[in-house]
Design a protein around this motif. Structure first.
Motif, PDB file in Angstrom:
ATOM      1  N   MET A   1       0.849  -1.196   0.000  1.00 39.51           N
ATOM      2  CA  MET A   1       0.000   0.000   0.000  1.00 39.51           C
ATOM      3  C   MET A   1       0.884   1.245   0.000  1.00 39.51           C
ATOM      4  O   MET A   1       1.779   1.369   0.842  1.00 39.51           O
ATOM      5  N   PRO A   2       0.655   2.189  -0.920  1.00 33.30           N
ATOM      6  CA  PRO A   2       1.476   3.402  -0.950  1.00 33.30           C
ATOM      7  C   PRO A   2       1.242   4.254   0.292  1.00 33.30           C
ATOM      8  O   PRO A   2       0.152   4.296   0.848  1.00 33.30           O
ATOM      9  N   THR A   3       2.310   4.931   0.731  1.00 35.40           N
ATOM     10  CA  THR A   3       2.222   5.790   1.904  1.00 35.40           C
ATOM     11  C   THR A   3       2.622   7.212   1.544  1.00 35.40           C
ATOM     12  O   THR A   3       3.130   7.485   0.455  1.00 35.40           O
ATOM     13  N   GLN A   4       2.409   8.107   2.497  1.00 30.99           N
ATOM     14  CA  GLN A   4       2.724   9.522   2.313  1.00 30.99           C
ATOM     15  C   GLN A   4       3.018  10.138   3.673  1.00 30.99           C
ATOM     16  O   GLN A   4       2.514   9.677   4.697  1.00 30.99           O
ATOM     17  N   PRO A   5       3.819  11.196   3.720  1.00 36.89           N
ATOM     18  CA  PRO A   5       4.001  11.909   4.982  1.00 36.89           C
ATOM     19  C   PRO A   5       2.777  12.755   5.297  1.00 36.89           C
ATOM     20  O   PRO A   5       2.143  13.312   4.391  1.00 36.89           O
ATOM     21  N   ALA A   6       2.449  12.856   6.576  1.00 37.93           N
ATOM     22  CA  ALA A   6       1.296  13.636   7.006  1.00 37.93           C
ATOM     23  C   ALA A   6       1.539  14.154   8.417  1.00 37.93           C
ATOM     24  O   ALA A   6       2.221  13.519   9.223  1.00 37.93           O
ATOM     25  N   VAL A   7       0.969  15.318   8.716  1.00 37.68           N
ATOM     26  CA  VAL A   7       1.046  15.894  10.053  1.00 37.68           C
ATOM     27  C   VAL A   7      -0.105  15.311  10.864  1.00 37.68           C
ATOM     28  O   VAL A   7      -1.275  15.609  10.609  1.00 37.68           O
ATOM     29  N   VAL A   8       0.223  14.488  11.853  1.00 32.63           N
ATOM     30  CA  VAL A   8      -0.765  13.690  12.574  1.00 32.63           C
ATOM     31  C   VAL A   8      -0.794  14.093  14.048  1.00 32.63           C
ATOM     32  O   VAL A   8       0.245  14.135  14.717  1.00 32.63           O
ATOM     33  N   GLN A   9      -1.996  14.392  14.546  1.00 36.45           N
ATOM     34  CA  GLN A   9      -2.204  14.485  15.991  1.00 36.45           C
ATOM     35  C   GLN A   9      -2.537  13.076  16.457  1.00 36.45           C
ATOM     36  O   GLN A   9      -3.576  12.520  16.116  1.00 36.45           O
TER      37      GLN A   9
END
Length: 349
Positions: A1-9
């Protein structure tokens, strides 16, 4: 599954936010996959990063609800959009569609509403899944790093131009020169408010300078002067309209005391604190008190036009543009009042 960077709380705790690798979202039949062109940082994102919010947050969640981008993929039943379309998105990511508010076009007030960035994953990432009904096309002349301000523009427009009535020559006071207060100031100026007074606190000097550039005729430090005297020197009975965009509770009492008999107070700022407020001026002055929350389709169409023409002067509030990996500096710069508004620009592949 492709992933991506994200700003996560990732937790309900102070500073429980980080850049994480998350899956690129799947989309439903009625959704589009949007490649994010820009996402601006809201004061609510900063509050959530410090766990000082006054609304429920479904952690873990990707932050970001002020965004625009390019349609990358369409759900099976989506009509009216094509891959490559440039769009911005409303924030009411989940609504019931059946209640009185939804059927009457006021879906922003749906009791089951969930928004991006706190109820479901938002757009501080490269890709975000968005219901097609949330989308509005934008012209090629409107860059994403400006278009992403459509959402706070819509908040201000709804407060000052839908839930308030301003006529040319009306005396208007705006309490709180944050991003929403400044955009409320601009909407009031465009509506003909004069005098137009914006009040802030010590440390708000740069924001009050921005208020002047956005149309304020007078600015004031409410901690150093008598704001009531200033208002009544310009409008002896008080303001026709007082807008409380401060994000505090005690300023509501100030707004009521600044407003003329039979005037109007609009409350648009969220208030995490709960304190007693003297409402006697509300009764004695026969004042109308109005809350203002979110926005709907018609409001968005108006503000996209205003943004494209440049009349709202969005560059007056954008102080920092940064890549997604510099999200912390973008948040801190707003928290420390070094900039009014930060914009994050995710990198394309």
């Amino acid at each position: 599954m492709p992933t991506q960077p994200a700003v996560v709380q990732y937790a309900l705790a102070p500073l429980a936010v980080e850049l994480r690798e998350v899956p690129v979202p799947n989309i439903g039949d009625d959704d589009v996959l949007l490649e994010v062109g820009a996402v601006s940082v809201c004061g609510s994102d900063v509050h959530q990063s410090r766990n000082t919010q006054s609304w429920p947050v479904a952690v873990p969640v990707v932050l970001g609800h002020e965004f625009g981008g390019t349609v990358a993929r369409l759900g099976r039943t989506v009509r009216g959009f094509r891959e490559g379309d440039r769009v911005v998105s409303e924030t009411a990511a989940r609504i019931c569609g059946d209640c009185l508010m939804c059927r009457g076009g006021r879906y922003n007030l749906c009791p089951q509403r969930k928004g991006f960035g706190y109820g479901i994953d938002g757009a501080m990432s490269r890709f975000v899944s968005v219901p097609a009904r949330c989308l509005h096309r934008i012209p090629d002349s409107l860059p994403f790093d400006v278009a992403c301000l459509a959402e706070p523009h819509a908040v201000a427009y709804n407060a000052m131009c839908v839930n308030s009535t301003i006529r040319p020559g009306d005396a208007v006071v705006v309490l709180g020169p944050g991003p929403i207060g400044l955009l409320c100031t601009r909407m009031a100026a465009l509506s003909g408010a004069n005098p137009l007074i914006v009040a802030g606190l010590t440390g708000d000097e740069a924001r009050l300078d921005a208020a002047r550039s956005l149309g304020a005729t007078h600015v004031a430090n409410a901690e150093r002067g008598n704001l009531g005297e200033l208002v009544r020197s310009l409008s002896p009975l008080g303001a026709d309209l007082a807008c409380d965009a401060s994000g505090a509770s005690d300023t509501l009492e100030t707004a009521l005391r600044l407003t003329r008999p039979a005037g109007h107070v609009i409350k648009v700022g969220w208030s995490p604190d709960v304190i007693p407020v003297d409402v006697n001026p509300l009764v004695l002055g026969n004042i109308r008190l109005q809350g203002s929350f979110s926005h709907n389709y018609a409001v968005w169409e108006r503000v996209i036009h205003l943004l494209d023409t440049g009349v709202t002067k969005p560059d007056a509030i954008i102080g920092l543009r940064a890549p997604l990996e510099d999200w912390r500096e973008a948040f801190d710069a707003m928290h420390d009042r070094r900039v009014i508004k930060s914009v994050l620009v995710p990198a394309s592949a």
